[in-house]
Scaffold this active site. Sequence first.
Site, PDB file in Angstrom:
ATOM      1  N   ASN A  87      -1.940   0.231   6.845  1.00 11.04           N
ATOM      2  CA  ASN A  87      -1.126  -1.522   7.002  1.00 11.04           C
ATOM      3  C   ASN A  87      -1.106  -2.174   6.384  1.00 11.04           C
ATOM      4  O   ASN A  87      -0.626  -2.923   6.314  1.00 11.04           O
ATOM      5  CB  ASN A  87      -2.637  -2.299   7.357  1.00 11.04           C
ATOM      6  CG  ASN A  87      -3.808  -2.214   6.337  1.00 11.04           C
ATOM      7  OD1 ASN A  87      -3.653  -2.348   5.432  1.00 11.04           O
ATOM      8  ND2 ASN A  87      -4.571  -3.297   6.628  1.00 11.04           N
ATOM      9  N   GLU A 116      -9.535 -10.550  -8.293  1.00 11.66           N
ATOM     10  CA  GLU A 116      -7.927  -9.574  -7.470  1.00 11.66           C
ATOM     11  C   GLU A 116      -7.178  -9.745  -8.468  1.00 11.66           C
ATOM     12  O   GLU A 116      -6.635  -8.685  -9.388  1.00 11.66           O
ATOM     13  CB  GLU A 116      -7.664  -9.577  -6.134  1.00 11.66           C
ATOM     14  CG  GLU A 116      -8.593  -9.376  -5.465  1.00 11.66           C
ATOM     15  CD  GLU A 116      -8.247  -9.376  -3.843  1.00 11.66           C
ATOM     16  OE1 GLU A 116      -7.016  -9.699  -3.624  1.00 11.66           O
ATOM     17  OE2 GLU A 116      -9.174  -9.039  -3.062  1.00 11.66           O
ATOM     18  N   TYR A 154     -12.567  -2.562  -3.939  1.00 13.18           N
ATOM     19  CA  TYR A 154     -12.909  -2.299  -2.249  1.00 13.18           C
ATOM     20  C   TYR A 154     -14.082  -2.036  -2.961  1.00 13.18           C
ATOM     21  O   TYR A 154     -14.860  -2.351  -2.143  1.00 13.18           O
ATOM     22  CB  TYR A 154     -12.491  -2.007  -1.437  1.00 13.18           C
ATOM     23  CG  TYR A 154     -10.984  -2.070  -1.464  1.00 13.18           C
ATOM     24  CD1 TYR A 154     -10.279  -3.165  -0.336  1.00 13.18           C
ATOM     25  CD2 TYR A 154      -9.784  -1.427  -1.165  1.00 13.18           C
ATOM     26  CE1 TYR A 154      -9.205  -2.962  -0.020  1.00 13.18           C
ATOM     27  CE2 TYR A 154      -8.725  -1.704  -0.966  1.00 13.18           C
ATOM     28  CZ  TYR A 154      -8.162  -2.333  -0.425  1.00 13.18           C
ATOM     29  OH  TYR A 154      -7.407  -2.639   0.116  1.00 13.18           O
ATOM     30  N   LYS A 174       0.760  -1.012   0.011  1.00 14.97           N
ATOM     31  CA  LYS A 174       0.236  -0.041   0.239  1.00 14.97           C
ATOM     32  C   LYS A 174       1.047   1.208   0.068  1.00 14.97           C
ATOM     33  O   LYS A 174       2.047   1.824   0.882  1.00 14.97           O
ATOM     34  CB  LYS A 174      -0.739   0.148   0.723  1.00 14.97           C
ATOM     35  CG  LYS A 174      -2.436  -1.055   1.194  1.00 14.97           C
ATOM     36  CD  LYS A 174      -2.800  -1.001   2.101  1.00 14.97           C
ATOM     37  CE  LYS A 174      -3.979  -2.718   2.203  1.00 14.97           C
ATOM     38  NZ  LYS A 174      -5.299  -2.292   3.442  1.00 14.97           N
ATOM     39  N   HIS A 194      -1.830  -5.665   1.378  1.00 16.19           N
ATOM     40  CA  HIS A 194      -3.173  -6.181   0.836  1.00 16.19           C
ATOM     41  C   HIS A 194      -3.271  -7.299   0.969  1.00 16.19           C
ATOM     42  O   HIS A 194      -1.935  -8.046  -0.113  1.00 16.19           O
ATOM     43  CB  HIS A 194      -4.362  -5.813   0.646  1.00 16.19           C
ATOM     44  CG  HIS A 194      -5.228  -6.052  -0.213  1.00 16.19           C
ATOM     45  ND1 HIS A 194      -6.042  -6.576   0.614  1.00 16.19           N
ATOM     46  CD2 HIS A 194      -5.339  -7.132  -0.666  1.00 16.19           C
ATOM     47  CE1 HIS A 194      -7.454  -7.350  -0.252  1.00 16.19           C
ATOM     48  NE2 HIS A 194      -6.987  -7.722  -1.201  1.00 16.19           N
TER      49      HIS A 194
HETATM   50  P1  CMP Z   1      -7.501  -4.678   3.734  1.00 18.08           P
HETATM   51  O1  CMP Z   1      -6.976  -6.143   3.901  1.00 18.08           O
HETATM   52  O2  CMP Z   1      -7.235  -3.841   2.352  1.00 18.08           O
HETATM   53  O3  CMP Z   1      -8.335  -4.470   3.087  1.00 18.08           O
HETATM   54  C1  CMP Z   1     -10.116  -3.713   3.681  1.00 18.08           C
HETATM   55  C2  CMP Z   1      -9.259  -2.428   4.278  1.00 18.08           C
HETATM   56  O4  CMP Z   1      -9.806  -1.428   4.525  1.00 18.08           O
HETATM   57  C3  CMP Z   1      -8.337  -3.384   5.853  1.00 18.08           C
HETATM   58  O5  CMP Z   1      -7.175  -3.715   4.723  1.00 18.08           O
HETATM   59  C4  CMP Z   1      -7.441  -2.439   5.985  1.00 18.08           C
HETATM   60  O6  CMP Z   1      -6.863  -1.418   5.498  1.00 18.08           O
HETATM   61  C5  CMP Z   1      -9.018  -0.969   5.960  1.00 18.08           C
HETATM   62  N1  CMP Z   1     -10.002  -0.674   6.870  1.00 18.08           N
HETATM   63  C6  CMP Z   1     -10.040   0.116   8.010  1.00 18.08           C
HETATM   64  N2  CMP Z   1     -10.661   0.058   8.828  1.00 18.08           N
HETATM   65  C7  CMP Z   1     -11.033  -1.262   8.484  1.00 18.08           C
HETATM   66  C8  CMP Z   1     -11.984  -1.776   9.846  1.00 18.08           C
HETATM   67  N3  CMP Z   1     -12.209  -1.513  11.271  1.00 18.08           N
HETATM   68  N4  CMP Z   1     -12.361  -3.605   9.483  1.00 18.08           N
HETATM   69  C9  CMP Z   1     -11.366  -3.856   8.807  1.00 18.08           C
HETATM   70  N5  CMP Z   1     -10.412  -2.997   7.821  1.00 18.08           N
HETATM   71  C10 CMP Z   1     -10.422  -2.207   8.068  1.00 18.08           C
END
Ligand code: CMP
Length: 137
Positions: A112, A126, A49, A9, A115
Site C-alpha cells: 500500500n 517511530e 510493527y 514501502k 506508512h
Molecule cells: P501500515 O500503515 O503500514 O500499518 C500496518 C500495515 O499492515 C498496513 O499499513 C497494511 O499495509 C498492513 N495490513 C494488511 N492487512 C491489514 C488489515 N486487515 N488491516 C490493517 N492493516 C493491514
Amino acid sequence: MEQTLSIIKPDAVAKNVVGQILARFENAGLRIAATKKIQLSRTDAEAFYAVHAERPFFGELVEFMISGPVVVTVLEGENAMAKNRELMGATSPKEAAAGTIRADFAESIDANAVHGSDSLENAAVEINFFFAQREIV
Ligand code: CMP
C-alpha cells in the site's frame, strides 16, 4: 510544529516513485527534516510493527516490508501527522480517496505504498526508531 514519520514501502520504491511521493509532501507544505533509504532486517520489521504482532496479517506484513528497500522520512509542519494521513488515503487502496498516494500508487492493502504515524505519541516513537537526533535538521 509537528513531526511525523513516513515510510515509502518496497512496492513504491520498486516502482521508482519516491520523488513523486516526496514531492506530494512538499507540495502540501510539509518539510523533509530527515530522509534515508534503508533495507529493513526481519528484526527491524518485527520490532517496528510489534503492535500488530497478534494480527493475522503480521507475517505477510513483515515479509513484505523486508522484500526490498524503503525510504523513511521525518515530515515536519503544521498538523503534519494528520496532513500526512490525508495525503496517504485509506489503508486499503480500494477505499482510498481519488488523488491520494495510495489511490494513485498502491496495489493492495499489503503493498500500500506508504506508512504514516497514526498519533503524535507513535510519531515520536517511530522517528526515534529510525533516526538519531542529529540527523533531524
Ligand atoms: P501500515 O500503515 O503500514 O500499518 C500496518 C500495515 O499492515 C498496513 O499499513 C497494511 O499495509 C498492513 N495490513 C494488511 N492487512 C491489514 C488489515 N486487515 N488491516 C490493517 N492493516 C493491514
